[in-house]
Design a protein around this motif. Structure first.
Motif, mmCIF file in Angstrom:
data_model
loop_
_atom_site.group_PDB
_atom_site.id
_atom_site.type_symbol
_atom_site.label_atom_id
_atom_site.label_comp_id
_atom_site.label_asym_id
_atom_site.label_seq_id
_atom_site.Cartn_x
_atom_site.Cartn_y
_atom_site.Cartn_z
ATOM 1 N N PHE A 126 0.879 -1.169 0.000
ATOM 2 C CA PHE A 126 0.000 0.000 0.000
ATOM 3 C C PHE A 126 0.910 1.210 0.000
ATOM 4 N N GLU A 127 0.927 1.970 -1.095
ATOM 5 C CA GLU A 127 1.829 3.116 -1.177
ATOM 6 C C GLU A 127 1.029 4.367 -1.499
ATOM 7 N N GLU A 128 1.199 5.376 -0.657
ATOM 8 C CA GLU A 128 0.412 6.598 -0.737
ATOM 9 C C GLU A 128 1.114 7.655 -1.587
ATOM 10 N N ASN A 129 0.323 8.359 -2.391
ATOM 11 C CA ASN A 129 0.805 9.504 -3.152
ATOM 12 C C ASN A 129 0.687 10.776 -2.315
ATOM 13 N N GLU A 130 1.237 11.859 -2.831
ATOM 14 C CA GLU A 130 1.224 13.121 -2.091
ATOM 15 C C GLU A 130 -0.188 13.663 -1.873
ATOM 16 N N ASP A 131 -1.128 13.283 -2.730
ATOM 17 C CA ASP A 131 -2.496 13.774 -2.588
ATOM 18 C C ASP A 131 -3.368 12.893 -1.706
ATOM 19 N N GLY A 132 -2.778 11.847 -1.117
ATOM 20 C CA GLY A 132 -3.524 10.966 -0.229
ATOM 21 C C GLY A 132 -4.091 9.736 -0.897
ATOM 22 N N SER A 133 -4.088 9.698 -2.229
ATOM 23 C CA SER A 133 -4.496 8.477 -2.924
ATOM 24 C C SER A 133 -3.424 7.410 -2.717
ATOM 25 N N ALA A 134 -3.774 6.148 -2.920
ATOM 26 C CA ALA A 134 -2.822 5.078 -2.618
ATOM 27 C C ALA A 134 -2.960 3.937 -3.615
ATOM 28 N N LYS A 144 -3.365 -5.287 -14.464
ATOM 29 C CA LYS A 144 -4.029 -4.090 -13.915
ATOM 30 C C LYS A 144 -3.510 -3.768 -12.524
ATOM 31 N N ILE A 145 -3.804 -2.526 -12.106
ATOM 32 C CA ILE A 145 -3.498 -2.080 -10.752
ATOM 33 C C ILE A 145 -4.580 -1.088 -10.342
ATOM 34 N N LYS A 146 -4.852 -1.010 -9.035
ATOM 35 C CA LYS A 146 -5.927 -0.146 -8.560
ATOM 36 C C LYS A 146 -5.383 0.988 -7.694
ATOM 37 N N LEU A 147 -6.097 2.106 -7.763
ATOM 38 C CA LEU A 147 -5.752 3.299 -6.986
ATOM 39 C C LEU A 147 -6.922 3.648 -6.077
ATOM 40 N N LEU A 148 -6.648 3.721 -4.775
ATOM 41 C CA LEU A 148 -7.657 4.104 -3.793
ATOM 42 C C LEU A 148 -7.645 5.618 -3.609
ATOM 43 N N ILE A 149 -8.812 6.241 -3.717
ATOM 44 C CA ILE A 149 -8.958 7.670 -3.450
ATOM 45 C C ILE A 149 -9.867 7.796 -2.235
ATOM 46 N N PRO A 150 -9.287 7.895 -1.030
ATOM 47 C CA PRO A 150 -10.091 7.863 0.198
ATOM 48 C C PRO A 150 -11.075 9.028 0.286
ATOM 49 N N LYS A 151 -12.234 8.739 0.819
ATOM 50 C CA LYS A 151 -13.217 9.776 1.093
ATOM 51 C C LYS A 151 -13.054 10.219 2.539
ATOM 52 N N ILE A 152 -12.753 11.484 2.741
ATOM 53 C CA ILE A 152 -12.549 12.030 4.077
ATOM 54 C C ILE A 152 -13.772 12.868 4.448
#
Length: 311
Positions: A126-134, A144-152
């Motif tokens: 699990f690796e996080e980007n600077e914008d909080g997506s991971a 394929k690969i998936k990107l999580l965009i957390p809802k805060i």
């Protein structure tokens, strides 16, 4: 394996063991059980987790629960501290993904949310980007690969309603199993196809797609040995990395770009290893066998100074 306040902690298939300063044998930490491998420091405290116990805090040779696994609902695989909000932890477990947040009033982590819709692989990458997506490394990572965009919401993570984007061959990737790791401040991606050929990629955030890129270690042969561990930086700014059995210590050149060093410790090419830990004055490399650990301690000149067998 983790060294904290001069004690070496080892997660095994059967609980946690410790190696005290000046001792030559490991001791079992009473009451621990299950498979564990992750240790994480937070605000001068040490946390861990196992597949059977859940999420715990370690204090010296003692431990206590932060959140126990109830009916195996928190079989911990990995614990990752958020780079965007360091009070938040993401914990991957066999049933899904959970987020915990540090409550400064009670001085402990509390469960924010837990979802069963995101199941990572056994390593729980699990690796996080600077914008909080991971980026997520799931069990099914073919093509394929998936990107999580957390809802805060009101400062709390809502994993169940977070967005998940899927990137595949239409987004610049090629066919094969997709993986990634953090390399210093960047995230490197790689795709391994059926012929064991590896291609390396970087993600272009502006174009929202992957671009194939030749990295400084891209040409390493994949037929020499076995085993790998992700890049780890030491106190001198050198980056340790193991690829296909070979261990390299890499440094930046005058332009700030990493250059591949000469392979070291060649006698361990066929030894499967998964982790390296680095202390201030000495470097310890742990090689994992089916039933045993072998621990080698090196000084800054990489001379073999001490050997300890723990069986």
């Amino acid at each position: 394996v983790y060294k904290y306040k001069d004690i070496v902690y080892m997660g095994t298939n059967n609980g946690i063991y410790t190696l005290s300063p000046g001792e030559n044998k490991v001791e079992f930490m009473e009451g621990t059980y299950g498979q564990g491998r992750i240790f994480l420091e937070f605000d001068g405290r040490l946390f861990t987790g196992t597949s059977d116990m859940g999420f715990m805090e370690i204090d010296g040779y003692n431990w206590k629960y932060v959140r126990a696994s109830n009916n195996y609902d928190l079989r911990v695989n990995n614990i990752v501290k958020s780079r965007v909000d360091t009070n938040r932890l993401y914990i991957s477990h066999n049933q899904g993904l959970a987020s915990f947040y540090y409550n400064s009033k009670i001085k402990q982590f509390e469960l924010e949310d837990n979802t069963l819709d995101i199941i990572l692989d056994n390593q729980g990458n699990f690796e996080e980007n600077e914008d909080g997506s991971a980026w997520l490394s799931e069990l099914d990572n073919e093509n394929k690969i998936k990107l999580l965009i957390p809802k805060i919401e009101n400062g709390n993570t809502n994993l169940k309603e977070s967005e998940i984007k899927t990137y595949d061959t239409d987004d610049g990737l090629v066919e094969g199993n997709v993986g990634f790791w953090r390399h210093d401040e960047d995230i490197h991606f790689f795709v391994v196809n059926d012929n064991d050929t590896t291609k390396t990629f970087m993600f272009n955030h502006e174009e929202d797609r992957f671009e194939e890129k030749e990295l400084y270690y891209s040409g390493v042969s994949n037929e020499i040995g076995v085993g790998f561990f992700p890049p780890v930086k030491d106190s001198q700014g050198k980056l340790w990395i193991r690829i296909d059995g070979q261990i390299y210590v890499n440094e930046k050149d005058e332009n700030g770009d990493y250059q591949l060093g000469e392979p070291i410790l060649k006698e361990f090419v066929e030894v499967v290893s998964f982790i390296i830990f680095i202390s201030v004055s000495k470097i310890g490399v742990f090689f994992r066998f089916v039933f045993n650990f072998e621990y080698f301690l090196f000084n800054s000149l990489l001379e073999l100074r001490y050997f300890l067998y723990c069986g």
